[in-house]
Enzyme design. Sequence first.
Site, short mmCIF file in Angstrom:
data_model
loop_
_atom_site.label_atom_id
_atom_site.label_comp_id
_atom_site.label_asym_id
_atom_site.label_seq_id
_atom_site.Cartn_x
_atom_site.Cartn_y
_atom_site.Cartn_z
N ASP A 169 -49.44 -76.65 -69.43
CA ASP A 169 -49.88 -75.26 -69.21
C ASP A 169 -49.36 -74.35 -70.33
OD1 ASP A 169 -51.26 -75.64 -66.81
OD2 ASP A 169 -49.44 -75.47 -65.62
N LYS A 180 -46.29 -78.05 -58.38
CA LYS A 180 -45.85 -78.19 -59.78
C LYS A 180 -44.33 -78.26 -59.95
CE LYS A 180 -49.88 -76.18 -62.03
NZ LYS A 180 -50.39 -75.26 -63.04
P1 NAP Z 1 -48.76 -67.35 -57.98
O1 NAP Z 1 -47.73 -68.35 -58.30
O2 NAP Z 1 -49.11 -67.08 -56.56
O3 NAP Z 1 -48.32 -65.94 -58.67
C1 NAP Z 1 -49.01 -64.78 -58.49
C2 NAP Z 1 -48.41 -63.65 -59.34
O4 NAP Z 1 -49.23 -62.51 -59.21
C3 NAP Z 1 -47.01 -63.23 -58.92
O5 NAP Z 1 -46.33 -62.74 -60.03
C4 NAP Z 1 -47.31 -62.13 -57.90
O6 NAP Z 1 -46.25 -61.17 -57.82
C5 NAP Z 1 -48.51 -61.48 -58.53
N1 NAP Z 1 -49.39 -60.89 -57.52
C6 NAP Z 1 -50.08 -61.54 -56.55
N2 NAP Z 1 -50.80 -60.68 -55.82
C7 NAP Z 1 -50.54 -59.44 -56.33
C8 NAP Z 1 -50.98 -58.13 -56.00
N3 NAP Z 1 -51.82 -57.90 -54.99
N4 NAP Z 1 -50.51 -57.08 -56.72
C9 NAP Z 1 -49.66 -57.29 -57.75
N5 NAP Z 1 -49.20 -58.52 -58.11
C10 NAP Z 1 -49.64 -59.57 -57.42
O7 NAP Z 1 -50.14 -67.70 -58.68
P2 NAP Z 1 -50.39 -68.54 -60.05
O8 NAP Z 1 -50.63 -69.94 -59.75
O9 NAP Z 1 -49.34 -68.17 -61.03
O10 NAP Z 1 -51.82 -67.93 -60.49
C11 NAP Z 1 -51.93 -66.59 -60.91
C12 NAP Z 1 -53.24 -66.38 -61.66
O11 NAP Z 1 -53.27 -67.21 -62.83
C13 NAP Z 1 -54.50 -66.74 -60.86
O12 NAP Z 1 -55.46 -65.73 -61.09
C14 NAP Z 1 -55.00 -68.04 -61.47
O13 NAP Z 1 -56.41 -68.12 -61.48
C15 NAP Z 1 -54.50 -67.89 -62.90
N6 NAP Z 1 -54.28 -69.22 -63.52
C16 NAP Z 1 -55.07 -69.57 -64.57
C17 NAP Z 1 -54.89 -70.79 -65.19
C18 NAP Z 1 -55.76 -71.16 -66.35
O14 NAP Z 1 -55.70 -72.31 -66.79
N7 NAP Z 1 -56.55 -70.27 -66.87
C19 NAP Z 1 -53.87 -71.65 -64.74
C20 NAP Z 1 -53.09 -71.25 -63.68
C21 NAP Z 1 -53.29 -70.03 -63.07
P3 NAP Z 1 -44.98 -61.37 -56.80
O15 NAP Z 1 -44.00 -62.23 -57.55
O16 NAP Z 1 -44.50 -60.00 -56.57
O17 NAP Z 1 -45.53 -62.03 -55.56
#
Ligand code: NAP
Length: 313
Positions: free
Chosen positions: A123, A87
């Site tokens: 988004d 992205k």
């Molecule tokens: P990402 O870029 O990998 O970001 C993950 C985030 O969660 C970061 O802030 C990370 O913190 C934190 N995190 C990850 N593992 C963790 C843990 N074990 N304990 C505490 N914090 C943790 O992922 P993303 O693409 O943003 O996606 C995140 C979530 O959003 C997913 O569940 C995905 O399904 C959801 N999502 C939904 C949609 C929708 O349309 N509904 C769209 C996109 C994403 P750090 O910065 O410390 O690593």
Amino acid sequence: MKDVYTFADLRDWRAATGDEKPPLRLSVFGDPVAHSASPPMHNAALEKCEIDARYCRLHIRADELESALRLLPQAGFIGANVTIPHKTAVLPVLDEVDDHARKIGAVNTVVVDGEKLIGFNTDGPGIVRAIRAEFGVDLHDLRVLILGAGGGAGRAIAVQCALENCERLVLANRTLDKAQALADELAPYFKSPRVLGPVARLEAVALDIDAIKRQLPNIDIIINATPLGMSPEQLRHSSFDIRHLPLLPHLLVYDTIYTAHRTPLLQATDDAGARGANGLSMLLHQGALSFEIWFNREAPLEEMRAALLASRV
Ligand code: NAP
């Protein structure tokens, strides 16, 4: 149609997909991409609107991204979505990026306009529509706490909150530096004192139960943008137990996770007597907005929602 196509297929798209009717002219680029729910959602919309095109998954690695995008015009594509991990990387490859996507710093929707590739981000606007649809309120009027503000989804939501000039924004993240850097970037949007009282309009805090507990009396909606709750393993391996947030009945809780099961956070929301919703509506509305950009017409939301519900695991 195959579940997933590859860069090699895209290089000779007509040979790889020649017999497909309707032709494959839209796709999602990702790595991994096999889990993407976008094809059933968009194919339901294309069918309902009798558009002669179908939508597929393309597994594209980071080192293939630029070449793959440049192949889209000659392969007859209308556009594409881009997802993890492309992205942000996609921005310098595009010929034009609309202002909103540039502010968010990420593109999830590409339009093929002749030989030109133009990028958009749906988004952020998708979550605005989702919150309005789920709770009947506007982000503009809310004091928002984002869990996982350091990730891709968390960032898009945080920037959208800033652009909407929401009442108050608290960014919580496991890696506090990332939340603080984002808060510094967004500070210009929160200069005017909309809130009366002792709390700051914009804050970064650690993803820690006590730090969050202190914030909750001055929060209207919690948005979870961490993957915590997607699977039991994730909860076991995290020091932050999302099930133990001291939720209050006045809170709205939006979990961006869109699995079929009620997530632990939403179970805790139900137990606290608060209102909760899952991320299906965000996925739906970002998709509907992409469809509107590609076809300049309203998206058939009910067919798209039904397809998403049927495809969810
Ligand atoms: P990402 O870029 O990998 O970001 C993950 C985030 O969660 C970061 O802030 C990370 O913190 C934190 N995190 C990850 N593992 C963790 C843990 N074990 N304990 C505490 N914090 C943790 O992922 P993303 O693409 O943003 O996606 C995140 C979530 O959003 C997913 O569940 C995905 O399904 C959801 N999502 C939904 C949609 C929708 O349309 N509904 C769209 C996109 C994403 P750090 O910065 O410390 O690593």
